[in-house]
Design a protein around this motif. Structure first.
Motif, PDB file in Angstrom:
ATOM      1  N   THR A   3      10.527  81.230 -29.590  1.00 45.81           N
ATOM      2  CA  THR A   3      10.651  82.630 -29.309  1.00 45.81           C
ATOM      3  C   THR A   3      10.789  83.229 -30.837  1.00 45.81           C
ATOM      4  O   THR A   3      11.488  82.458 -31.726  1.00 45.81           O
ATOM      5  CB  THR A   3      11.702  82.980 -28.327  1.00 45.81           C
ATOM      6  N   ALA A  48      10.198  91.536 -27.242  1.00 40.93           N
ATOM      7  CA  ALA A  48       8.927  91.760 -27.226  1.00 40.93           C
ATOM      8  C   ALA A  48       8.816  93.122 -28.049  1.00 40.93           C
ATOM      9  O   ALA A  48       9.768  93.869 -27.978  1.00 40.93           O
ATOM     10  CB  ALA A  48       8.290  92.006 -25.987  1.00 40.93           C
ATOM     11  N   ILE A  72      -2.926  85.011 -24.620  1.00 41.93           N
ATOM     12  CA  ILE A  72      -1.924  84.943 -23.321  1.00 41.93           C
ATOM     13  C   ILE A  72      -2.311  84.608 -22.154  1.00 41.93           C
ATOM     14  O   ILE A  72      -1.915  84.154 -21.117  1.00 41.93           O
ATOM     15  CB  ILE A  72      -1.539  86.254 -23.355  1.00 41.93           C
ATOM     16  N   ARG A 288       0.771  90.882 -24.147  1.00 44.94           N
ATOM     17  CA  ARG A 288      -0.287  90.135 -25.058  1.00 44.94           C
ATOM     18  C   ARG A 288       0.727  89.447 -25.975  1.00 44.94           C
ATOM     19  O   ARG A 288       2.057  89.448 -26.008  1.00 44.94           O
ATOM     20  CB  ARG A 288      -1.143  91.028 -25.816  1.00 44.94           C
ATOM     21  N   LEU A 289       0.190  88.664 -26.865  1.00 46.60           N
ATOM     22  CA  LEU A 289       0.863  87.683 -27.736  1.00 46.60           C
ATOM     23  C   LEU A 289       0.269  87.913 -28.962  1.00 46.60           C
ATOM     24  O   LEU A 289      -0.826  87.770 -29.221  1.00 46.60           O
ATOM     25  CB  LEU A 289       0.637  86.350 -27.316  1.00 46.60           C
ATOM     26  N   CYS A 290       1.257  87.616 -29.920  1.00 42.96           N
ATOM     27  CA  CYS A 290       0.862  87.676 -31.246  1.00 42.96           C
ATOM     28  C   CYS A 290       1.155  86.328 -32.057  1.00 42.96           C
ATOM     29  O   CYS A 290       2.229  86.003 -32.359  1.00 42.96           O
ATOM     30  CB  CYS A 290       1.401  88.606 -32.361  1.00 42.96           C
ATOM     31  N   PRO A 291       0.095  85.442 -32.024  1.00 38.87           N
ATOM     32  CA  PRO A 291       0.379  83.896 -32.358  1.00 38.87           C
ATOM     33  C   PRO A 291       0.969  83.967 -33.826  1.00 38.87           C
ATOM     34  O   PRO A 291       1.578  82.855 -34.056  1.00 38.87           O
ATOM     35  CB  PRO A 291      -1.007  83.358 -32.146  1.00 38.87           C
ATOM     36  N   ASN A 304       4.230  84.268 -32.670  1.00 37.73           N
ATOM     37  CA  ASN A 304       4.455  83.794 -31.254  1.00 37.73           C
ATOM     38  C   ASN A 304       5.365  84.848 -30.422  1.00 37.73           C
ATOM     39  O   ASN A 304       6.266  84.638 -29.691  1.00 37.73           O
ATOM     40  CB  ASN A 304       5.072  82.396 -30.882  1.00 37.73           C
ATOM     41  N   THR A 305       5.093  86.006 -30.844  1.00 33.95           N
ATOM     42  CA  THR A 305       5.881  87.386 -30.280  1.00 33.95           C
ATOM     43  C   THR A 305       5.161  88.042 -29.420  1.00 33.95           C
ATOM     44  O   THR A 305       3.845  88.197 -29.193  1.00 33.95           O
ATOM     45  CB  THR A 305       6.097  88.477 -31.368  1.00 33.95           C
ATOM     46  N   PHE A 306       5.901  88.278 -28.222  1.00 30.84           N
ATOM     47  CA  PHE A 306       5.292  88.936 -26.916  1.00 30.84           C
ATOM     48  C   PHE A 306       5.048  90.401 -27.541  1.00 30.84           C
ATOM     49  O   PHE A 306       6.005  90.950 -28.158  1.00 30.84           O
ATOM     50  CB  PHE A 306       5.812  88.843 -25.804  1.00 30.84           C
TER      51      PHE A 306
END
Ligand code: HEM
Length: 404
Positions: A3, A48, A72, A288-291, A304-306
């Motif tokens: 996280t 997030a 996601i 969504r997700l920021c990888p 890996n931030t939502f």
């Protein structure tokens, strides 16, 4: 997944945006936006980044490189819907979309969609018209869009109750994962022979189109057709059901606006539909997700931030819409962001708008004097999160009308 270390910067700590929205959500979002264009909020035990302005949400949808849908959806819907359009990117997404989305566009769909929409709305109203009162969520809004999809697929009318059960179970996947997986398997087993039959004897229905068409010399595999069909219920039916319920909530809680629409439906219904989508978009808070680690529009985002695309805050952004909290059907503005933007923008926009317009027109025509039931409470008709934060609508809409 690790996280992200955003905890120190949290702007609010009493609502977990993964599970439940705040009772006064629009006020919370407006207060957050008054100081910043984004906020850091609790999400599933982590934090997030919540994007709050029209400008940021629109830019984020278009930026597939930074916030790929494929990061996601395999986590959130993959186990029950399979590898849907939303899990794909690049060429695979392009080919699947080129085959799957034209059947929903106005120029291709009018001839086989329109004969379904109006008769089905009348069929559902026939069941309640004499009664003078009903819960419209139970008896109309939650049924109509599922049956539209079922009829577009050319499934037998006698199977519709079963189809409704599958659709319901797929929607409640986050709460009842085993029931959803069982329904996904049953629906798939039911469809396999249908695919085969439509391939050998194509008709004028959606499944026939999906199994016979190709793009860039490629046809869809059975699994690609099946995952698209599974996606259609949560993406195409539940969204439209909630959109219709939110539109009716807006009108029923603003009787002056309802009277105006009724005074000239041809003029006002299309704009009332857009105002409903703006005022309470059914897809309100889209995760969504920021990888990868990045600095995006000045926001430092760890890997890996939502991210939460707050479509509902964007559509009440005072920089874009004057007096944004007011439900006003005389606005002459569309609210396209309700359907997303960029490569994964909604494939069913035209169908959704046509369904909303048809349903509202038929309800107003057939249920004279339609109004909230005097015993309905504000809590009953409050628009709230449904199965996680993404989708929002009221739980019920108790109404009355003048009996013929
Ligand atoms: C009022 C009703 C509707 C709303 C508000 C809505 C909203 C949305 C939004 C916001 C997205 C983008 C999701 C993302 O970027 O992660 C989307 C995608 C999608 N919608 Fe809709 N939708 C509606 C109705 C429909 C209908 C009727 C269909 C039926 C064909 C449909 C099919 C799809 C599909 C297949 C996608 C995925 C597209 C892709 O990933 O390329 N939607 N919708």
């Amino acid at each position: 997944m690790t996280t992200s270390p955003l905890a120190a910067a949290a702007d609010l700590d009493d609502v977990d945006f993964a599970f439940e929205d705040a009772p006064e959500l629009h006020q919370v979002l407006a207060e957050l936006r008054a100081s910043k264009a984004h906020a850091v909020v609790p999400f599933a035990g982590a934090h997030a980044v919540l994007l709050l302005t029209h400008e940021l949400v629109s830019a984020a949808f278009k930026d597939e490189d930074t916030f790929p849908a494929s990061a996601i959806y395999p986590l959130t819907t993959g186990p029950v819907l399979g590898r849907t359009l939303q899990c794909m990117s690049g060429r695979e997404h392009r080919i699947n979309r080129a085959i799957a989305s034209p059947p929903f566009r106005r120029n291709r769909a009018t001839d086989y969609v329109e004969p379904i929409l109006e008769p089905l709305a009348h069929e559902l109203v026939d069941r309640i018209a004499d009664r003078g009162e009903a819960d419209l969520v139970e008896e109309f809004t939650s049924t109509y869009p599922v049956l539209v999809i079922s009829r577009l697929l050319g499934l037998p009318v006698e199977d519709e109750q079963t189809v409704r059960r599958w659709a319901h179970d797929l929607f409640y996947y986050p709460f009842e994962p085993e029931a959803a997986k069982a329904s996904s398997r049953e629906f798939t087993d039911y469809l396999r022979p249908v695919l085969q039959q439509r391939r050998s004897e194509p008709g004028d229905d959606l499944i026939s189109r999906l199994v016979t068409e190709s793009a860039e010399d490629e046809a869809l595999t059975d699994e690609q057709v099946l995952s698209f069909l599974r996606l259609l219920f949560p993406a195409g039916a539940d969204t439209t059901a909630l959109g219709l319920a939110n539109l009716l909530t807006g009108l029923l809680t603003h009787p002056d606006q309802l009277a105006l629409v009724r005074s000239d439906p041809q003029e006002h219904v299309p704009w009332a539909v857009w105002e409903g989508l703006r005022w309470e978009p059914p897809v309100g808070l889209l995760p969504r997700l920021c990888p990868e680690a990045t600095t995006w529009h000045g926001i430092d985002v760890p890997p890996n931030t939502f991210m939460i695309f707050s479509i509902n805050a964007a559509l009440r952004d005072p920089a874009k819409f004057a007096d944004p909290h007011r439900f006003d059907v005389t606005r002459r503005e569309t609210a396209m962001l309700a359907f997303g933007q960029g490569p994964h923008t909604c494939a069913g926009t035209w169908l959704a708008l046509a369904e909303l317009r048809t349903a509202l027109t038929v309800l107003l025509e057939r249920l004279p004097g339609l109004r909230l039931h005097p015993a309905a409470t504000a809590e009953q008709v409050r628009v709230r999160s449904q199965v996680g934060v993404a989708l929002r609508g009221p739980r019920s809409l108790p109404v009355q009308w003048d009996r013929p």
